[in-house]
Scaffold this motif. Structure first.
Motif, PDB file in Angstrom:
ATOM      1  N   PHE A  90      12.185  26.137  -0.304  1.00  0.00           N
ATOM      2  CA  PHE A  90      13.050  27.285  -0.052  1.00  0.00           C
ATOM      3  C   PHE A  90      14.400  27.179  -0.763  1.00  0.00           C
ATOM      4  N   LEU A  91      14.894  25.954  -0.954  1.00  0.00           N
ATOM      5  CA  LEU A  91      16.182  25.816  -1.634  1.00  0.00           C
ATOM      6  C   LEU A  91      16.062  26.066  -3.131  1.00  0.00           C
ATOM      7  N   GLY A  92      14.941  25.594  -3.719  1.00  0.00           N
ATOM      8  CA  GLY A  92      14.737  25.812  -5.147  1.00  0.00           C
ATOM      9  C   GLY A  92      15.906  25.304  -5.963  1.00  0.00           C
ATOM     10  N   ASP A  93      16.441  26.164  -6.815  1.00  0.00           N
ATOM     11  CA  ASP A  93      17.577  25.802  -7.665  1.00  0.00           C
ATOM     12  C   ASP A  93      18.900  26.355  -7.140  1.00  0.00           C
ATOM     13  N   ILE A  94      18.947  26.689  -5.863  1.00  0.00           N
ATOM     14  CA  ILE A  94      20.178  27.243  -5.282  1.00  0.00           C
ATOM     15  C   ILE A  94      21.275  26.184  -5.322  1.00  0.00           C
ATOM     16  N   PRO A  95      22.422  26.478  -5.935  1.00  0.00           N
ATOM     17  CA  PRO A  95      23.515  25.489  -5.958  1.00  0.00           C
ATOM     18  C   PRO A  95      24.075  25.259  -4.560  1.00  0.00           C
ATOM     19  N   GLN A  96      24.462  24.020  -4.281  1.00  0.00           N
ATOM     20  CA  GLN A  96      24.976  23.700  -2.953  1.00  0.00           C
ATOM     21  C   GLN A  96      26.310  24.380  -2.661  1.00  0.00           C
ATOM     22  N   THR A  97      26.965  24.851  -3.711  1.00  0.00           N
ATOM     23  CA  THR A  97      28.233  25.557  -3.501  1.00  0.00           C
ATOM     24  C   THR A  97      28.033  26.951  -2.923  1.00  0.00           C
ATOM     25  N   LEU A 157      17.635  27.314   4.380  1.00  0.00           N
ATOM     26  CA  LEU A 157      17.374  26.365   5.460  1.00  0.00           C
ATOM     27  C   LEU A 157      16.813  27.074   6.690  1.00  0.00           C
ATOM     28  N   HIS A 158      17.283  28.295   6.943  1.00  0.00           N
ATOM     29  CA  HIS A 158      16.729  29.072   8.057  1.00  0.00           C
ATOM     30  C   HIS A 158      15.226  29.291   7.849  1.00  0.00           C
ATOM     31  N   SER A 159      14.827  29.590   6.624  1.00  0.00           N
ATOM     32  CA  SER A 159      13.400  29.779   6.319  1.00  0.00           C
ATOM     33  C   SER A 159      12.629  28.488   6.537  1.00  0.00           C
ATOM     34  N   ALA A 160      13.252  27.365   6.195  1.00  0.00           N
ATOM     35  CA  ALA A 160      12.604  26.065   6.387  1.00  0.00           C
ATOM     36  C   ALA A 160      12.378  25.783   7.874  1.00  0.00           C
TER      37      ALA A 160
END
Length: 477
Positions: A416-423, A432-435
């Motif tokens: 679900f996070l994929g390439d989403i930047p932590q910023t 994270l909700h999807s996870a």
């Protein structure tokens, strides 16, 4: 040493050692950056320090039952604590990564003997009508150790030194060894069975390789083709063990015990349930620290309600099981665990602290009730003569389930996070909700594993119902 004294102090002996082991399994993760700076290496190069401990557990647990039967629970448990404590000192004195890794390997060997041998002593000491209360007491350290580890580790590193993380085990270990000498009964097997060397090599190598692969799951340091090949090898080794064990009189692990319905459901059902639950220690810090922007120490404090609820659960679990039975408790409680995991999807920046605390309390209560139920049901219909083998098999499956659970959390989060930047805090929180929702569904579906139980299963433990006389009694000195 009277039976009353043994029953009074033995749960403390086992709980003390188990807390030390479980705390140490997670406390080192917080100190990795400080250890790396002190040893002048990169944090990634310290991965072996974490995985070496896991590998030692995977290798050492299968042989623990044989050692207890051959040399006695008091000697093996005492030596295990001594090894663990000595290895902790070596970890604190380590001046290089190889020294630290070797010390953690030794520490894992000691830890591998603690859980199954300690639980074996509990099972053989308490009649089944009293087993639930004793196991409730012992299981609490196993639940709160991993929760306190990151918090305690962070505080020690911040105020003292990373080396103190390992030195704190010394006084605890000395107290535990004294208690072992005074109050640990010395149970032995009724027959001297030979060590299944071939089976030990096959099963230990298979579980160690599989545990290692699951521990590093998601990292890009291993080529997919190499990882796939090693996965096939690990499975082949475990299949080879199953074939080998079916053809000899004294296998390392007598898998025929899985024919006992309550033992099979508790062990295999627990394995499936932990796939969802095991991902929470990985996902919750991400939610609190990245999604909500909290510092590590605040994130650690938010895990405390779970520990408190786990301790409070033991006051009511026996009455709940006596009232509703294992089948109803495990099928319904597993669904409640899944719902609680899914409710963490409601936590977002600006959420009420009360909501987070309430979810933590629910998680701790339901998880603790679940593990107490599964860990005691496993021995409801196991004869005293098979308790050593049953404890070893149960511990081996639990060790693998912990690795599988962590891998499941990593897989779901990565998906679900994929390439989403932590910023990008908003997108990270949504992912994270999807996870959490995905793990919730998996956990709810795992309740199907307990449908195979009958209404009366486990009553020898929950209600103290008399059962048929045991085939053989344990030998204690």
């Amino acid at each position: 040493m009277t039976d009353t004294a043994i029953k009074k102090y033995l749960p403390w002996v086992v709980a003390t050692a188990l807390f030390m082991e479980q705390l140490d399994a997670t406390i080192v993760n917080t100190a990795i950056p400080s250890i790396a700076a002190s040893l002048h290496v990169t944090p990634l190069s310290l991965k072996s320090v974490v995985t070496s401990y896991i590998l030692s557990l995977a290798v050492g647990i299968p042989i623990s039952g044989w050692m207890a039967d051959r040399y006695g629970t008091r000697r093996v448990f005492g030596i295990a604590i001594a090894i663990f404590t000595f290895a902790s000192v070596l970890c604190g004195l380590a001046q290089s990564v190889p020294m630290m890794t070797a010390a953690r390997l030794l520490q894992g060997i000691g830890g591998a003997m603690m859980m199954p041998v300690g639980r074996l002593a509990i099972i053989r000491t308490f009649p089944k009508a009293e087993l639930l209360g004793a196991m409730n007491f012992v299981i609490i350290p196993a639940l709160i150790g991993p929760l306190l580890g990151p918090t305690v580790g962070g505080l020690i590193v911040h105020w003292v030194s990373w080396r103190a993380i390992f030195f704190v085990n010394v006084p605890v270990g000395l107290v535990a060894m004294y208690l072992v000498f005074r109050y640990m009964p010395d149970y032995r097997g009724t027959e001297r069975r030979p060590l299944d060397v071939v089976g030990f090599i096959l099963f230990s190598c298979g579980t160690a390789l599989l545990s290692w692969l699951l521990e590093i799951f998601g990292e890009h340091t291993l080529e997919p083709s190499t990882a796939a090949f090693m996965l096939v090898v690990s499975i082949a080794l475990l299949v080879a063990y199953g074939w080998h064990a079916s053809g000899i009189e004294f296998p390392l692990l007598r898998l025929a015990l899985l024919r006992i319905r309550t033992f099979r459901v508790a062990v295999l059902g627990g394995f499936v349930t932990r796939l969802g639950v095991g991902g929470l220690p990985f996902l919750l810090p991400l939610l609190y620290q990245i999604g909500l922007g909290l510092p590590a120490w605040k994130s650690g404090l938010l895990m405390m309600p779970t520990a408190l609820a786990a301790m409070g659960m033991k006051l009511v679990s026996q009455r709940l099981l006596a009232r509703f039975g294992y089948r109803q408790i495990l099928t319904v409680n597993t669904v409640f665990i899944g719902i609680t995991i899914g409710l963490f999807a409601l936590v977002k920046p600006g959420s009420s602290l009360t909501l987070i605390v309430m979810l933590g309390l629910m998680q701790g209560f339901f998880n603790s009730l679940q593990f107490s139920s599964m860990n005691t049901l496993a021995f409801a219909d196991v004869s005293p003569g098979d308790s050593s083998m049953a404890s070893t098999i149960s511990s081996s499956f639990q060790q693998l389930s912990m690795s599988f659970g962590l891998a499941a959390g990593t897989l779901v989060a990565g998906w679900f996070l994929g390439d989403i930047p932590q910023t990008n805090r908003g997108m990270v929180t949504t992912a994270l909700h999807s996870a959490f929702v995905a793990l919730s569904v998996v956990t709810i579906l795992s309740s199907l594993a307990f449908w195979g139980l009958r209404r009366e299963d486990g009553e020898s433990i929950s209600k103290g119902t008399k059962v048929a006389p045991p085939e053989e009694a344990p030998v204690a000195t």
